[in-house]
Design an enzyme around this catalytic site. Structure first.
Site, PDB file in Angstrom:
ATOM      1  CG  PHE A 193     -10.732   1.806   2.961  1.00 46.20           C
ATOM      2  CD1 PHE A 193     -10.611   1.013   1.837  1.00 46.20           C
ATOM      3  CD2 PHE A 193     -10.221   3.093   2.904  1.00 46.20           C
ATOM      4  CE1 PHE A 193      -9.993   1.481   0.687  1.00 46.20           C
ATOM      5  CE2 PHE A 193      -9.595   3.576   1.762  1.00 46.20           C
ATOM      6  CZ  PHE A 193      -9.479   2.763   0.646  1.00 46.20           C
ATOM      7  CE  LYS A 195      -7.284   1.955  -4.983  1.00 43.82           C
ATOM      8  NZ  LYS A 195      -6.261   2.370  -3.985  1.00 43.82           N
ATOM      9  CB  THR A 234     -10.963   1.905  -3.682  1.00 42.33           C
ATOM     10  OG1 THR A 234     -10.217   2.226  -2.514  1.00 42.33           O
ATOM     11  CG2 THR A 234     -11.315   3.172  -4.435  1.00 42.33           C
ATOM     12  CG  ASP A 293      -2.018   1.000   1.157  1.00 44.17           C
ATOM     13  OD1 ASP A 293      -2.213   1.580   0.075  1.00 44.17           O
ATOM     14  OD2 ASP A 293      -2.700   1.210   2.177  1.00 44.17           O
ATOM     15  CD  GLU A 349      -8.442   5.970  -5.937  1.00 43.52           C
ATOM     16  OE1 GLU A 349      -9.397   6.419  -5.282  1.00 43.52           O
ATOM     17  OE2 GLU A 349      -7.487   5.364  -5.413  1.00 43.52           O
TER      18      GLU A 349
END
Length: 321
Positions: A178, A132, A156, A17, A96
């Protein structure tokens, strides 16, 4: 002795990450994931400056309007970063879509196609890229369309079961619940100052999603994200994928204790029946979940703010070019 990180890698695909190239080279994860916040941090480093300059040069040559030049430059930076990352890992990288398109299905689809085209033009196999997209109703619909075109998606900013169920029903390749941000909300909205890992609300959420997917035959991959401590990670050992920060990778690497498997397809049991999700149900159940509603909105705002800050940085450099 075997470290917990090595034990985890034997049962779960470990994803980095971070957009930090040095960290990715050090930890050698299978996959990597980035977002506007990570790219903003990375863009301040010397390793990214040549990519930033090249992205700006390409955007200037595109002769588009100012706003699209900025978007083009930041998209190109994300693609160049993804290209570099893919040279360091054997798997896939997530890139993303601009968070400001989170409620625009057509805009999200168009931007995703452009990102994939950029990768393809640079000789990167599009199958090594996940797009994403925020887990709004509009984002999930965009992912459904993109998946049908062969563009795999990572949904996400996912905080609720209903988001996960809708994503799986739409055929999304991967979801990223998350964990840490769910915990953050519960700590801020209760009289508790801590949760044991086994009762951590984020851990329980991912466990429910994982068991639902496996018990009901969904192929959608579950990738726990946004961890606050190693205990959360340990409670999800066996999950399909976990995306972990360099700091927590180091914590796991330094620990030689036993790491039992917590999740597995064989042991998955779920009281949640397979759902066919429509828009009315999705919006109502989302509205009833204050945590998910607040954290989704907050996450979109944060990513959008970092995207704008990155564009401002590009604008200044473009003016000096």
């Amino acid at each position: 002795m075997t470290t917990k990180l090595e034990q985890l890698k034997a049962m779960t695909t470990v994803v980095a990450d971070t957009g930090d190239l040095e960290a990715i080279a050090q930890w050698r994860p299978v996959d990597a994931t980035t977002n506007p916040s990570l790219l903003l941090k990375a863009a301040a480093s010397e390793a990214y400056r040549p990519m930033l300059d090249a992205a700006i040069a390409e955007s200037l040559s595109a002769r588009a309007a100012d706003a699209d030049q900025l978007a083009y430059a930041t998209d190109m930076l994300a693609v160049m970063a993804g290209e570099k990352i893919l040279k360091l890992i054997p798997g896939v990288v997530s890139t993303e879509v601009d968070a400001r398109l989170s409620f625009d299905t057509d805009g999200t689809v168009a931007r995703a196609r452009r990102l994939i085209e950029m990768y393809d033009q640079r000789g990167v196999d599009p199958s090594r890229v996940l797009i994403k997209i925020a887990s709004t109703w509009e984002g999930i619909r965009a992912a459904e369309q993109l998946e049908k075109e062969g563009i795999r998606c990572n949904l996400t900013l996912l905080f609720s079961f209903v988001q996960a169920a809708a994503a799986a029903d739409a055929g999304a390749y991967l979801v990223s619940p998350f964990v840490g941000r769910i915990l953050d909300w519960h700590l801020a909205n209760s009289d508790r100052d801590a949760f044991a890992p086994a009762e951590d609300p984020g851990v329980l959420s991912v466990t429910r999603i994982y068991n639902y997917f496996k018990a009901n035959g969904y192929d959608t991959v579950v990738m726990g994200a946004s961890f606050r401590n190693a205990g959360e990670i340990e409670m999800l050992a066996g999950c399909d994928r976990l995306t972990i920060s360099p700091a927590l990778l180091q914590t796991l690497q330094d620990d030689t204790g036993d790491l039992p498997r917590r999740l597995s397809p064989e042991k998955a049991r779920s009281s949640d029946q397979r759902l066919a999700m429509d828009e009315n149900r999705f919006r109502w159940e989302s509205n009833e979940d204050a945590m998910a509603t607040e954290k989704l909105a907050d996450g979109i705002r944060r990513f959008a703010a970092d995207q704008i800050q990155l564009e401002n940085q590009v604008r200044k450099l473009s003016s000096a070019a």
